[in-house]
Design an enzyme around this catalytic site. Structure first.
Site, PDB file in Angstrom:
ATOM      1  N   MET A   1      -3.814   1.261  -3.546  1.00 58.57           N
ATOM      2  CA  MET A   1      -3.697   2.662  -4.242  1.00 58.57           C
ATOM      3  C   MET A   1      -3.486   2.599  -5.574  1.00 58.57           C
ATOM      4  SD  MET A   1      -2.342   5.226  -1.101  1.00 58.57           S
ATOM      5  CE  MET A   1      -0.739   4.607  -1.659  1.00 58.57           C
ATOM      6  N   GLY A   2      -3.713   1.468  -6.535  1.00 58.25           N
ATOM      7  CA  GLY A   2      -3.505   1.209  -7.768  1.00 58.25           C
ATOM      8  C   GLY A   2      -2.192   1.075  -8.185  1.00 58.25           C
TER       9      GLY A   2
ATOM     10  N   LEU B   1      -1.077  -1.136 -10.209  1.00 61.28           N
ATOM     11  CA  LEU B   1      -1.184  -2.357  -9.559  1.00 61.28           C
ATOM     12  C   LEU B   1      -0.007  -3.239 -10.414  1.00 61.28           C
ATOM     13  CD1 LEU B   1      -5.023  -3.433  -9.763  1.00 61.28           C
ATOM     14  CD2 LEU B   1      -3.449  -2.586  -7.884  1.00 61.28           C
TER      15      LEU B   1
ATOM     16  N   HIS C   1       0.250  -6.919  -5.707  1.00 60.88           N
ATOM     17  CA  HIS C   1      -1.217  -6.670  -5.473  1.00 60.88           C
ATOM     18  C   HIS C   1      -1.980  -7.785  -6.050  1.00 60.88           C
ATOM     19  CE1 HIS C   1       0.112  -2.262  -6.060  1.00 60.88           C
ATOM     20  NE2 HIS C   1      -0.528  -2.330  -5.184  1.00 60.88           N
TER      21      HIS C   1
ATOM     22  N   GLN D   1      -3.016  10.023   3.966  1.00 59.27           N
ATOM     23  CA  GLN D   1      -1.932   9.288   4.459  1.00 59.27           C
ATOM     24  C   GLN D   1      -0.547   9.715   3.734  1.00 59.27           C
ATOM     25  OE1 GLN D   1      -3.483   5.409   2.610  1.00 59.27           O
ATOM     26  NE2 GLN D   1      -1.308   4.833   2.468  1.00 59.27           N
TER      27      GLN D   1
ATOM     28  N   GLY E   1      -0.249  -6.988   2.546  1.00 56.70           N
ATOM     29  CA  GLY E   1       1.185  -7.449   2.395  1.00 56.70           C
ATOM     30  C   GLY E   1       2.046  -7.274   3.391  1.00 56.70           C
TER      31      GLY E   1
ATOM     32  N   ASP F   1       4.314  -4.198   3.703  1.00 57.12           N
ATOM     33  CA  ASP F   1       4.184  -2.891   4.822  1.00 57.12           C
ATOM     34  C   ASP F   1       3.890  -3.483   5.949  1.00 57.12           C
ATOM     35  OD1 ASP F   1       3.847  -0.578   2.637  1.00 57.12           O
ATOM     36  OD2 ASP F   1       2.666  -2.138   1.805  1.00 57.12           O
TER      37      ASP F   1
ATOM     38  N   SER G   1       6.603  -2.877  -6.149  1.00 51.68           N
ATOM     39  CA  SER G   1       6.232  -1.484  -5.401  1.00 51.68           C
ATOM     40  C   SER G   1       5.566  -0.611  -6.324  1.00 51.68           C
ATOM     41  CB  SER G   1       7.110  -0.960  -4.417  1.00 51.68           C
ATOM     42  OG  SER G   1       6.574   0.460  -4.149  1.00 51.68           O
ATOM     43  N   SER G   2       4.583   0.173  -6.234  1.00 43.25           N
ATOM     44  CA  SER G   2       4.092   1.135  -7.282  1.00 43.25           C
ATOM     45  C   SER G   2       5.107   2.157  -7.514  1.00 43.25           C
ATOM     46  CB  SER G   2       2.969   1.614  -6.653  1.00 43.25           C
ATOM     47  OG  SER G   2       1.920   0.639  -6.435  1.00 43.25           O
TER      48      SER G   2
HETATM   49  P1  AMP Z   1      -0.510  -0.151  -1.905  1.00 43.82           P
HETATM   50  O1  AMP Z   1      -1.361  -0.045  -3.247  1.00 43.82           O
HETATM   51  O2  AMP Z   1       1.041   0.064  -2.107  1.00 43.82           O
HETATM   52  O3  AMP Z   1      -1.287   0.543  -0.701  1.00 43.82           O
HETATM   53  O4  AMP Z   1      -0.527  -1.788  -1.408  1.00 43.82           O
HETATM   54  C1  AMP Z   1      -1.826  -2.314  -1.420  1.00 43.82           C
HETATM   55  C2  AMP Z   1      -1.455  -3.557  -0.706  1.00 43.82           C
HETATM   56  O5  AMP Z   1      -0.637  -4.478  -1.362  1.00 43.82           O
HETATM   57  C3  AMP Z   1      -0.990  -3.522   0.625  1.00 43.82           C
HETATM   58  O6  AMP Z   1      -1.508  -4.609   1.557  1.00 43.82           O
HETATM   59  C4  AMP Z   1       0.694  -3.820   0.214  1.00 43.82           C
HETATM   60  O7  AMP Z   1       1.283  -4.290   1.418  1.00 43.82           O
HETATM   61  C5  AMP Z   1       0.445  -4.765  -0.779  1.00 43.82           C
HETATM   62  N1  AMP Z   1       1.725  -4.925  -1.351  1.00 43.82           N
HETATM   63  C6  AMP Z   1       2.364  -4.006  -1.899  1.00 43.82           C
HETATM   64  N2  AMP Z   1       3.561  -4.535  -2.517  1.00 43.82           N
HETATM   65  C7  AMP Z   1       3.483  -5.840  -2.368  1.00 43.82           C
HETATM   66  C8  AMP Z   1       4.445  -6.899  -2.895  1.00 43.82           C
HETATM   67  N3  AMP Z   1       5.471  -6.508  -3.211  1.00 43.82           N
HETATM   68  N4  AMP Z   1       4.064  -8.033  -2.302  1.00 43.82           N
HETATM   69  C9  AMP Z   1       2.893  -8.291  -1.752  1.00 43.82           C
HETATM   70  N5  AMP Z   1       2.004  -7.541  -1.436  1.00 43.82           N
HETATM   71  C10 AMP Z   1       2.460  -6.186  -1.705  1.00 43.82           C
END
Ligand code: AMP
Length: 283
Positions: free
Chosen positions: A30-31, A33, A37, A61, A150, A153, A188-189
């Site tokens: 979801m950017g 980054l 990511h 979501q 990741g 989640d 985390s974003s």
């Molecule tokens: P999101 O942008 O939050 O939807 O995350 C996109 C992908 O990045 C998902 O598969 C997350 O589980 C993964 N992700 C988010 N945070 C981390 C992290 N700290 N380490 C590894 N993967 C991550």
């Protein structure tokens, strides 16, 4: 790096890659980054030939409209970061491109069973339906050989495993480790939304999970969870849950089992809701 906003254009480019016998890896995001990511992109680069990253903040979501409105958007920086790790293709669709039927239109309903009733499923009604809807759409657009997600989640990974079974989409799911800041906070974003005092406190969520892990064999589970909960509350968190579950099926546990367990927590600092988890392997 090539960028596409339309599914048809993306698929045109991917057809050439597939015809040339190249293996397609996919990292949906979801950017906003961060290194977490980018670690998924690096893993995908090592395992496949052509890596597609999508950036799409998926409206279906978000059970909390405020969370959706405040979700950080940093496209310029994201593009630089993706170029820095040699991403091959960026897919950056609009809401209309992903939801031609309308965000409130007719969507499939997935039977995720028990998985959708606990933890995040209980605290974020319909969240995983929204995740399923967008991930199926993205997978049908990209048709990757390998999908990288990741462990951060954890429950989402289990939902996607189930989604792949339900839809019979033949992509292989790879679950990648959680990247953390120096003080243990899972990247985390949403961390961008923490002000400096909240950012200092934020580390307590991973500390409390480490506390659970350290005491898994020495204290009864209700006591461990209560203590971890109290630690978070005293640090300033509003706690949704601290739980210990079977890592295979997320069945909540009252005592240790042989094999893999997972400790999971969700808690809010002001308006920012953070989640984290840690695997506990019992030989
Ligand atoms: P999101 O942008 O939050 O939807 O995350 C996109 C992908 O990045 C998902 O598969 C997350 O589980 C993964 N992700 C988010 N945070 C981390 C992290 N700290 N380490 C590894 N993967 C991550």
């Amino acid at each position: 790096m090539y960028s596409f906003r339309e599914i048809a254009r993306l698929q045109e480019a991917l057809r050439q890659e597939k015809t040339a016998g190249r293996r397609i890896g996919f990292v949906p995001t979801m950017g906003a980054l961060h290194e977490g990511h980018l670690s998924l992109i690096r893993t995908a680069k090592a395992a496949t030939d052509t890596v597609v990253c999508s950036i799409f903040v998926n409206p279906t979501q978000f059970n909390d409209p405020k969370d959706f409105e405040k979700y950080p958007i940093t496209i310029k920086e994201d593009i630089l970061k993706l170029t820095g790790v040699d991403t091959d293709i960026l897919f950056l669709p609009s809401v209309a491109e992903m939801y031609p039927e309308g965000v409130n239109g007719q969507h499939p309903h997935y039977d995720f069973g028990y998985l959708e009733t606990v933890l995040e499923g209980a605290y974020r009604p319909d969240h995983f339906q929204g995740v399923g809807i967008i991930v199926e759409k993205l997978l049908r657009a990209v048709q990757p050989d390998d999908l990288f997600m990741g462990q951060k989640d954890y429950q989402q990974c289990m939902i996607i495993k189930r989604l792949l079974e339900i839809t019979q989409i033949p992509s292989e799911l790879h679950i990648c480790p959680t990247l953390r800041e120096m003080d243990g906070l899972a990247m985390s974003s949403r961390n961008m939304r923490l002000d400096p005092p909240a950012r200092q406190i934020a580390t307590h969520i991973s500390r409390s999970l480490n506390y659970v892990k350290e005491n898994i064999n020495s204290l009864p589970f209700p006591e461990i969870k209560q203590n971890a909960n109290k630690q978070l509350q005293e640090a300033g968190y509003q706690v949704d849950y601290v739980e210990i579950a079977d890592a295979n099926d997320l069945r909540l546990l009252r005592e240790p089992i042989k094999g893999k367990m997972v400790a999971l927590a969700a808690a809010k600092l002001g308006e920012v809701r953070l989640i984290d988890n840690i695997l506990i392997d019992q030989p």
